[in-house]
Scaffold this motif. Structure first.
Motif, short mmCIF file in Angstrom:
data_model
loop_
_atom_site.label_atom_id
_atom_site.label_comp_id
_atom_site.label_asym_id
_atom_site.label_seq_id
_atom_site.Cartn_x
_atom_site.Cartn_y
_atom_site.Cartn_z
N ALA A 198 0.83 -1.21 0.00
CA ALA A 198 0.00 0.00 0.00
C ALA A 198 0.86 1.25 0.00
CB ALA A 198 -0.93 -0.01 1.21
N ALA A 199 1.97 1.23 0.77
CA ALA A 199 2.88 2.38 0.78
C ALA A 199 3.49 2.60 -0.60
CB ALA A 199 3.98 2.15 1.82
N ALA A 200 3.85 1.52 -1.28
CA ALA A 200 4.42 1.64 -2.63
C ALA A 200 3.39 2.21 -3.60
CB ALA A 200 4.92 0.29 -3.12
N LEU A 201 2.14 1.81 -3.47
CA LEU A 201 1.09 2.33 -4.35
C LEU A 201 0.80 3.80 -4.05
CD1 LEU A 201 -1.40 -0.68 -4.46
CD2 LEU A 201 0.18 0.07 -6.25
N PHE A 202 0.87 4.16 -2.78
CA PHE A 202 0.69 5.57 -2.40
C PHE A 202 1.79 6.41 -3.05
CE2 PHE A 202 1.40 9.03 0.78
CZ PHE A 202 0.14 9.62 0.73
N ILE A 203 3.03 5.94 -2.99
CA ILE A 203 4.15 6.63 -3.66
C ILE A 203 3.93 6.65 -5.16
CG2 ILE A 203 6.57 6.29 -4.30
CD1 ILE A 203 6.57 7.53 -1.67
N GLY A 204 3.51 5.51 -5.73
CA GLY A 204 3.28 5.44 -7.16
C GLY A 204 2.23 6.44 -7.62
N GLY A 205 1.17 6.60 -6.83
CA GLY A 205 0.14 7.56 -7.18
C GLY A 205 0.64 8.99 -7.16
N ILE A 206 1.50 9.30 -6.17
CA ILE A 206 2.10 10.64 -6.12
C ILE A 206 2.96 10.88 -7.36
CG2 ILE A 206 3.75 12.10 -4.88
CD1 ILE A 206 2.78 10.72 -2.29
N ALA A 207 3.83 9.92 -7.67
CA ALA A 207 4.71 10.06 -8.83
C ALA A 207 3.91 10.16 -10.12
CB ALA A 207 5.67 8.87 -8.90
N ALA A 208 2.77 9.45 -10.18
CA ALA A 208 1.95 9.47 -11.39
C ALA A 208 1.40 10.86 -11.69
CB ALA A 208 0.80 8.48 -11.24
N ARG A 209 1.22 11.66 -10.65
CA ARG A 209 0.64 12.99 -10.84
C ARG A 209 1.68 14.07 -11.13
NH1 ARG A 209 -1.31 14.86 -6.52
NH2 ARG A 209 -0.78 13.27 -4.98
N THR A 210 2.94 13.67 -11.24
CA THR A 210 3.98 14.60 -11.66
C THR A 210 4.12 14.56 -13.17
OG1 THR A 210 5.77 12.98 -11.47
CG2 THR A 210 5.21 14.23 -9.49
N THR A 211 4.95 15.43 -13.70
CA THR A 211 5.21 15.49 -15.13
C THR A 211 6.67 15.15 -15.40
OG1 THR A 211 3.54 17.22 -15.41
CG2 THR A 211 5.13 16.94 -17.19
#
Length: 253
Positions: free
Chosen positions: A69-82
């Protein structure tokens, strides 16, 4: 006389360029990536996760489920960057279809597979200093204060978003998460039962997100819907759920 004036103008122009450059770097450092959830963003200075800063995330327990879940939380943050995302790690065990489901697609990620934690730290710092990236992620067991200060300075210099996932295999390693670091925010993510549905089935995954530390801000606890296909979270629509009830759930499990 004309030569002196020309020289003076050249010096002034050079100073203006340097000031503009410094102001540009400062504005990058001050910019933020909001979650788009008012209750969460209100706890973060500037209304979001600061660019040009280091942020720590760990699973709420010692098991693989909270760690995922922590990795997915990080992945979601990174996904919203450019831009491209650099992900430094020693264990190549990420389930990438799951990251793609939270919006972080394979064509954006550059994996740096290392043989030691020390190499992860070196690669992480080098990528942060490089600049021009959407985010840089590192999976680390320990994050010493001295190393975290170097990483924070590297992120400040480039304006890049630095994201650390704390991973461990043993309880003794997990206790290191309580030690102070230079990270601007520190999060802990725990898995909760999924959102209830009016019909049989599995609803949206839910997490307990604990903002344990935030520089110049106030921490908090939030029951959130897991990242969607664009990396976005939401507050749980079930108003009856509260973090204290989540703790009772863990105590009874």
């Amino acid at each position: 006389m004309t030569t002196a004036i020309a020289t003076s103008n050249a010096v002034l122009d050079e100073l203006r360029e340097k000031i503009a450059s410094l102001e540009g770097a400062g504005s990058r450092r001050r910019s933020v990536l909001p979650f788009g959830v008012g209750d969460v963003d209100a706890r973060l200075p500037g209304g979001g996760l600061a660019y040009g800063a280091l942020h720590e995330v760990a699973g709420g327990g010692n098991g693989a489920i909270d760690g995922a879940a922590a990795a997915l939380f990080i992945g979601g943050i990174a996904a919203r960057t450019t831009g491209k995302v650099v992900w430094c790690l020693t264990r190549f065990d990420l389930f990438f279809p799951a990251l793609a489901q939270v919006g972080l697609h394979p064509d954006r990620v550059i994996f740096v597979e290392c043989d030691r934690q020390e190499t992860v730290l070196e690669s992480f710092e080098e990528a942060l200093r490089y600049g021009g990236l959407g985010a840089v992620v590192a999976e680390l067991v320990r994050l010493p204060m001295t190393a975290s200060r170097r990483l924070q300075l590297a992120a400040e210099k480039s304006g890049t978003l630095g994201l650390v996932i704390r991973r461990w295999r043993r309880q003794t390693e997990a206790s290191d998460f309580g030690m102070p670091t230079a990270a601007v925010t520190r999060w802990r993510i725990s898995v909760l039962p999924s959102e209830p549905l009016p019909v049989p089935g599995v609803g949206r995954a839910r997490w307990l997100a604990e903002l344990m530390r935030v520089r110049s801000g106030e921490g908090g606890e939030f029951i959130i819907g897991a990242c969607d296909g664009k990396g976005r979270i939401c507050l749980s629509p079930d108003a009856a759920d509260r973090p204290d009830q989540a703790r009772r759930f863990f105590a009874q499990s």
